[in-house]
Structure formats: C-alpha cells, structure tokens
Design a protein around this motif. Structure first.
Motif, PDB file in Angstrom:
ATOM      1  N   LEU A 206       0.797  -1.171  -0.202  1.00 22.87           N
ATOM      2  CA  LEU A 206      -0.166  -0.084  -0.165  1.00 22.87           C
ATOM      3  C   LEU A 206       0.666   1.077  -0.334  1.00 22.87           C
ATOM      4  N   ARG A 207       2.056   1.447   0.639  1.00 21.15           N
ATOM      5  CA  ARG A 207       2.810   2.325   0.711  1.00 21.15           C
ATOM      6  C   ARG A 207       3.553   2.186  -0.633  1.00 21.15           C
ATOM      7  N   LEU A 208       3.286   1.598  -1.140  1.00 17.68           N
ATOM      8  CA  LEU A 208       3.678   1.606  -2.297  1.00 17.68           C
ATOM      9  C   LEU A 208       3.418   2.364  -3.795  1.00 17.68           C
ATOM     10  N   LEU A 209       1.936   2.651  -3.466  1.00 15.20           N
ATOM     11  CA  LEU A 209       1.241   3.483  -4.404  1.00 15.20           C
ATOM     12  C   LEU A 209       1.709   5.116  -4.305  1.00 15.20           C
ATOM     13  N   SER A 210       1.083   5.254  -5.408  1.00 16.31           N
ATOM     14  CA  SER A 210       1.373   7.082  -5.377  1.00 16.31           C
ATOM     15  C   SER A 210       0.232   8.244  -5.663  1.00 16.31           C
ATOM     16  N   GLN A 211      -0.210   8.683  -4.451  1.00  6.93           N
ATOM     17  CA  GLN A 211      -1.296   9.367  -5.049  1.00  6.93           C
ATOM     18  C   GLN A 211      -0.927  10.231  -6.512  1.00  6.93           C
ATOM     19  N   ASN A 212       0.243  10.947  -7.052  1.00  4.06           N
ATOM     20  CA  ASN A 212       0.112  10.984  -8.108  1.00  4.06           C
ATOM     21  C   ASN A 212       0.127  10.073  -9.325  1.00  4.06           C
ATOM     22  N   GLN A 213       0.331  10.970 -10.627  1.00  7.90           N
ATOM     23  CA  GLN A 213       0.101  10.394 -11.747  1.00  7.90           C
ATOM     24  C   GLN A 213       1.986  10.216 -12.323  1.00  7.90           C
ATOM     25  N   PRO A 214       1.494   9.163 -13.399  1.00  7.88           N
ATOM     26  CA  PRO A 214       3.534   8.732 -13.220  1.00  7.88           C
ATOM     27  C   PRO A 214       4.159  10.269 -13.908  1.00  7.88           C
ATOM     28  N   SER A 215       3.838  10.708 -14.470  1.00  9.27           N
ATOM     29  CA  SER A 215       4.474  12.648 -15.206  1.00  9.27           C
ATOM     30  C   SER A 215       5.095  12.545 -13.936  1.00  9.27           C
ATOM     31  N   GLN A 216       4.243  13.044 -12.480  1.00  6.84           N
ATOM     32  CA  GLN A 216       4.145  13.987 -11.031  1.00  6.84           C
ATOM     33  C   GLN A 216       5.621  12.968 -10.397  1.00  6.84           C
ATOM     34  N   ILE A 217       6.337  14.037  -9.241  1.00  7.19           N
ATOM     35  CA  ILE A 217       6.733  13.392  -7.928  1.00  7.19           C
ATOM     36  C   ILE A 217       6.067  12.681  -7.457  1.00  7.19           C
ATOM     37  N   PHE A 218       6.875  10.935  -7.332  1.00 12.82           N
ATOM     38  CA  PHE A 218       6.197  10.122  -6.123  1.00 12.82           C
ATOM     39  C   PHE A 218       5.667  10.478  -5.145  1.00 12.82           C
ATOM     40  N   LEU A 219       4.254   9.975  -4.628  1.00 13.59           N
ATOM     41  CA  LEU A 219       4.443  10.578  -3.633  1.00 13.59           C
ATOM     42  C   LEU A 219       3.254   9.447  -3.337  1.00 13.59           C
ATOM     43  N   SER A 220       4.048   8.883  -2.211  1.00 16.31           N
ATOM     44  CA  SER A 220       3.345   7.539  -1.115  1.00 16.31           C
ATOM     45  C   SER A 220       2.177   8.139  -0.701  1.00 16.31           C
ATOM     46  N   MET A 221       1.387   6.691  -0.151  1.00 20.31           N
ATOM     47  CA  MET A 221      -0.077   6.603   0.286  1.00 20.31           C
ATOM     48  C   MET A 221       0.295   6.787   1.229  1.00 20.31           C
ATOM     49  N   SER A 222       0.339   7.616   1.904  1.00 18.70           N
ATOM     50  CA  SER A 222       0.282   8.217   3.364  1.00 18.70           C
ATOM     51  C   SER A 222       0.160   9.612   3.563  1.00 18.70           C
ATOM     52  N   ASP A 223       0.178   9.325   4.930  1.00 19.17           N
ATOM     53  CA  ASP A 223      -0.043  10.742   4.975  1.00 19.17           C
ATOM     54  C   ASP A 223      -1.418  11.105   4.394  1.00 19.17           C
ATOM     55  N   ASN A 224      -2.163  10.938   4.438  1.00 20.72           N
ATOM     56  CA  ASN A 224      -3.336  10.956   3.779  1.00 20.72           C
ATOM     57  C   ASN A 224      -4.770  11.398   4.042  1.00 20.72           C
ATOM     58  N   VAL A 225      -4.472  11.808   5.663  1.00 19.93           N
ATOM     59  CA  VAL A 225      -5.837  12.297   6.227  1.00 19.93           C
ATOM     60  C   VAL A 225      -5.411  13.455   6.594  1.00 19.93           C
ATOM     61  N   ARG A 226      -7.226  13.661   6.854  1.00 17.92           N
ATOM     62  CA  ARG A 226      -7.630  15.618   7.509  1.00 17.92           C
ATOM     63  C   ARG A 226      -6.765  15.604   8.681  1.00 17.92           C
ATOM     64  N   PRO A 227      -6.489  16.441   9.152  1.00 20.89           N
ATOM     65  CA  PRO A 227      -6.634  16.805  10.343  1.00 20.89           C
ATOM     66  C   PRO A 227      -7.440  16.940  11.325  1.00 20.89           C
ATOM     67  N   ALA A 228      -7.684  16.126  12.484  1.00 20.55           N
ATOM     68  CA  ALA A 228      -8.952  16.384  13.196  1.00 20.55           C
ATOM     69  C   ALA A 228      -9.601  17.539  13.533  1.00 20.55           C
ATOM     70  N   GLN A 229     -11.292  17.715  13.436  1.00 25.78           N
ATOM     71  CA  GLN A 229     -11.916  19.071  13.985  1.00 25.78           C
ATOM     72  C   GLN A 229     -12.150  19.461  14.404  1.00 25.78           C
ATOM     73  N   PRO A 230     -12.946  20.408  15.415  1.00 20.34           N
ATOM     74  CA  PRO A 230     -13.508  20.764  16.267  1.00 20.34           C
ATOM     75  C   PRO A 230     -14.821  19.177  16.620  1.00 20.34           C
ATOM     76  N   LEU A 231     -15.202  19.158  18.038  1.00 19.12           N
ATOM     77  CA  LEU A 231     -15.929  18.498  17.987  1.00 19.12           C
ATOM     78  C   LEU A 231     -17.827  18.941  18.193  1.00 19.12           C
TER      79      LEU A 231
END
Length: 264
Positions: A206-231
């Motif tokens: 899963l970490r070897l997947l890229s969030q970008n397309q082949p022509s773009q800089i490799f961006l690992s499928m990690s840290d793809n979360v929105r920060p916590a919001q106020p309750l």
C-alpha cells in the motif's frame, strides 16, 4: 494499539449503488484541485487549512460546525441503549469492486436508513501475521500493481463483503461531514469497535502506491488524512455499555474501546 490504516465503505440511504463492469472509471464525488500535504509541483495546491478559502463552494471546510474527522474520546461518549447491534447480512450475495487508486467502489450496499442521507462506515486495520480473504484478494501483488498511480482502476469480482467487516456488533457513531472538499455536513459516521488485520507485506504494498500520476513526483500513499476537527457541541453515541459486566462480556469484564485514534 496503533491505528495504521482505514477502509471507508459508503452506504447511500435507500439507494443501491451499481457500477457496471464496462465502466472504466468510477464517478467522481468531488473536484480534484486539493491536496493533503504540500508538494513541490510547480503550482499551488491547497492543503486542508486552505480548502475553505480557495473555493467559495468549499466554505464549509472552514466554517462548518459538524466537520470530520474528530478525535474519539471515551469521556465524550454517551451510551445509547437504542443503538441496536450492527450486523451485515448479504444473504450470500457476492459483489464486484472497483479497486481505485485513492478510493474503493462496490456495487453492493444495504439500504441504510439515515436522516442525513449518507452513512460512512470506518474500519480500522492493524498489522498481524495474516489477513482475511477479502484483503488477500484486494492487496495481492497482481491486483495492487494495477493501481500504482492516481486514477488507475481494476475490477475485482466474486467478493464476499462480509469478510472485510470485523467480528463485532459494537460501534460508535456521530453526525459529521465528508473529509474531502466540499466537506458537506451530510454524513453519519459509524466506527466499528474492532480492527481487521493486514500483513506487513500488504501494508508495504500500500505504501508503494503513488498519490500522483506517473509524470509527477512520487508521493507515497501515506499521510493522506485530514487533521482532526473540533467536536463543538456534538454527541458521540455508542452501543458499548462500559458499566455492564457479566453475560454480554465473554471474559466477564466490562467492554472497552478496542482502539484509540482519530477517524480519517
């Protein structure tokens, strides 16, 4: 217990989602001009703190009062005895699933009843020695290498969606939003109170997947979360009775939360 990954299953109320096998790309549910973290790509792409500022249609991302995700803390939970145990029963039916880089789409849902219209089931994953058959199909090498880059998709058929659900009827729920622009506050979140398991090798894939397309800089499928919001003033309800002991607990101890972390 560390939370390492999440699967989202979207259930549309009173609507059965069907994705024909011939459809190459699943429908988009949002615009694509946003990112989770800053990346050098020659142009500005807004990260979560800017989502509500760069597009007036996304203003809820900044000013909304029922945004997701939120930190789940036991001190904020309310036991609701009217929340019946959550069980999935497909009647033995198999499903087809479009394994899509970034998202999963399946052609089967229960007709979920929700006043807000959209139910999002969050299933947490943890590393173990083995995983279930559903994840074995979804994350084997032949499948995972077909969705290496953004917008890649691959069709899987004959899946039993019951296999991906953890063996628990306990859950936590709250009213929230989508975690991507435009951050509509039309979602009811259901968090299952037990993880499913994934192997270390599958996690590496899963970490070897890229969030970008082949022509773009490799961006690992990690840290793809929105920060916590106020309750804010929202209630977090659960069918877990923390004070109950005895017959409903196999080990004769009060039930406890099986994970600590925040929703994605």
């Amino acid at each position: 217990m560390d939370v390492i990954w999440e699967i989202f299953i979207l259930l549309q109320a009173n609507f059965i989602i069907h994705i024909p096998a011939a459809q190459p790309n699943p429908p988009k549910i949002h615009e694509g001009w946003w990112a989770y973290k800053e990346v050098v790509q020659g142009s500005f792409v807004p990260v979560p703190s800017f989502w509500g500022l760069v597009n007036s249609a996304w203003n809820l991302c900044s000013v909304g009062k029922r945004q997701s995700p939120v930190n789940i803390e036991t001190s904020h939970m309310i036991f609701d005895p009217f929340l019946t145990p959550l069980r999935l029963n497909t009647g033995g039916r198999k499903v087809q699933l479009i394994h899509y880089n970034h998202e999963l789409y399946t052609n089967y849902t229960e007709a979920a009843k929700s006043p807000n219209g959209l139910v999002i089931v969050s299933i947490f994953m943890k590393i173990a020695e083995s995983s279930n058959p559903f994840l074995n199909r979804m994350l084997n090498r032949d499948t995972i290498t077909r969705i290496t880059y953004k917008n890649d998709a691959y069709l899987l058929t004959g899946l039993n969606i019951e296999e991906v659900y953890p063996e628990t009827s306990s859950f936590i729920t709250y009213d929230g939003s989508m975690t991507i622009p435009p951050c509509y506050e039309t979602a009811t979140w259901i968090l299952m109170n037990k993880p499913v398991y994934v192997t270390r090798m599958q996690m590496h894939s899963l970490r070897l997947l890229s969030q970008n397309q082949p022509s773009q800089i490799f961006l690992s499928m990690s840290d793809n979360v929105r920060p916590a919001q106020p309750l804010n003033n929202r209630c977090i309800r659960t069918n877990i009775n923390f004070s109950m002991q005895g017959k409903d607990c196999p080990n004769n101890r009060a039930q406890k939360l099986q994970y600590r972390g925040k929703t994605k």
